[in-house]
Write a protein that holds these residues in place. Structure first.
Motif, PDB file in Angstrom:
ATOM      1  N   ALA A 167       0.834  -1.211   0.000  1.00  6.21           N
ATOM      2  CA  ALA A 167       0.000   0.000   0.000  1.00  6.21           C
ATOM      3  C   ALA A 167       0.867   1.258   0.000  1.00  6.21           C
ATOM      4  CB  ALA A 167      -0.936  -0.006   1.197  1.00  6.21           C
ATOM      5  N   GLN A 168       1.939   1.265   0.804  1.00  9.09           N
ATOM      6  CA  GLN A 168       2.828   2.421   0.863  1.00  9.09           C
ATOM      7  C   GLN A 168       3.572   2.617  -0.463  1.00  9.09           C
ATOM      8  OE1 GLN A 168       3.424   4.792   3.516  1.00  9.09           O
ATOM      9  NE2 GLN A 168       1.416   3.913   3.900  1.00  9.09           N
ATOM     10  N   ILE A 169       4.012   1.526  -1.047  1.00  9.73           N
ATOM     11  CA  ILE A 169       4.714   1.600  -2.330  1.00  9.73           C
ATOM     12  C   ILE A 169       3.785   2.109  -3.418  1.00  9.73           C
ATOM     13  CG2 ILE A 169       5.669   0.141  -4.168  1.00  9.73           C
ATOM     14  CD1 ILE A 169       7.198  -1.354  -1.934  1.00  9.73           C
ATOM     15  N   ASP A 170       2.573   1.594  -3.456  1.00  7.96           N
ATOM     16  CA  ASP A 170       1.603   2.049  -4.453  1.00  7.96           C
ATOM     17  C   ASP A 170       1.322   3.541  -4.282  1.00  7.96           C
ATOM     18  OD1 ASP A 170      -0.286   1.395  -6.645  1.00  7.96           O
ATOM     19  OD2 ASP A 170      -1.793   1.994  -5.159  1.00  7.96           O
TER      20      ASP A 170
ATOM     21  N   CYS B  80       2.614   9.343  -6.140  1.00  4.41           N
ATOM     22  CA  CYS B  80       2.916  10.643  -5.515  1.00  4.41           C
ATOM     23  C   CYS B  80       1.931  11.005  -4.409  1.00  4.41           C
ATOM     24  CB  CYS B  80       2.983  11.749  -6.564  1.00  4.41           C
ATOM     25  SG  CYS B  80       4.231  11.442  -7.817  1.00  4.41           S
ATOM     26  N   GLN B  81       1.445   9.992  -3.691  1.00 10.83           N
ATOM     27  CA  GLN B  81       0.509  10.232  -2.601  1.00 10.83           C
ATOM     28  C   GLN B  81       1.119   9.950  -1.236  1.00 10.83           C
ATOM     29  OE1 GLN B  81      -2.682   7.696  -3.894  1.00 10.83           O
ATOM     30  NE2 GLN B  81      -3.534   9.261  -5.236  1.00 10.83           N
ATOM     31  N   ALA B  82       2.364   9.511  -1.222  1.00 12.78           N
ATOM     32  CA  ALA B  82       3.102   9.252   0.016  1.00 12.78           C
ATOM     33  C   ALA B  82       4.585   9.401  -0.293  1.00 12.78           C
ATOM     34  CB  ALA B  82       2.800   7.843   0.538  1.00 12.78           C
ATOM     35  N   PRO B  83       5.375   9.736   0.707  1.00 12.03           N
ATOM     36  CA  PRO B  83       6.814   9.882   0.464  1.00 12.03           C
ATOM     37  C   PRO B  83       7.475   8.531   0.175  1.00 12.03           C
ATOM     38  CG  PRO B  83       6.226  10.586   2.708  1.00 12.03           C
ATOM     39  CD  PRO B  83       4.996  10.087   2.064  1.00 12.03           C
ATOM     40  N   ALA B  84       8.471   8.553  -0.678  1.00 13.84           N
ATOM     41  CA  ALA B  84       9.212   7.326  -0.993  1.00 13.84           C
ATOM     42  C   ALA B  84       9.867   6.764   0.263  1.00 13.84           C
ATOM     43  CB  ALA B  84      10.253   7.608  -2.071  1.00 13.84           C
ATOM     44  N   GLY B  85      10.258   7.622   1.183  1.00 11.89           N
ATOM     45  CA  GLY B  85      10.864   7.164   2.432  1.00 11.89           C
ATOM     46  C   GLY B  85       9.924   6.314   3.259  1.00 11.89           C
TER      47      GLY B  85
END
Length: 103
Positions: free
Chosen positions: A67-70, A75-80
């Motif tokens: 979910a975080q990767i998606d 561009c809806q969450a930081p890559a970190g």
């Protein structure tokens, strides 16, 4: 094949051609086996593929990492945040990180 469907297929192919890889910091290298097999993850797309196709356990950490990767890929969450979730999923899957570069 009807006209609308073929346009959709062509549109998706064109999107794929224009896809860019998302940089997420220094590569993460995981030890995959006691024999020393390793895998280097340089991009978020590589991590996503492994979580979807090659991950050894289907648990909450894997689902959260996906979910975080998606979200990061859209561009809806930081890559970190995606990176941290992937590392957490790797730990619960029994993988260890290494600083050794793959051969």
């Amino acid at each position: 094949m009807n006209h609308d469907f073929s346009e959709l297929v062509i549109s998706k192919i064109n999107e794929t051609k224009n896809m860019i890889e998302t940089h997420w910091g220094d590569p993460i290298t995981l030890v995959l086996s006691p024999e020393g097999g390793i895998q280097k993850f340089s991009t978020i797309e590589q991590a996503s593929y492994w979580l979807r196709k090659k991950w050894p356990v289907a648990n909450q950490d894997r689902i959260f990492a996906l979910a975080q990767i998606d979200a990061a890929m859209h561009c809806q969450a930081p890559a970190g945040a995606a990176r941290a979730a992937f590392i957490s999923a790797a730990k619960t899957a029994g993988f260890n990180r290494t600083t050794q570069a793959p051969i």
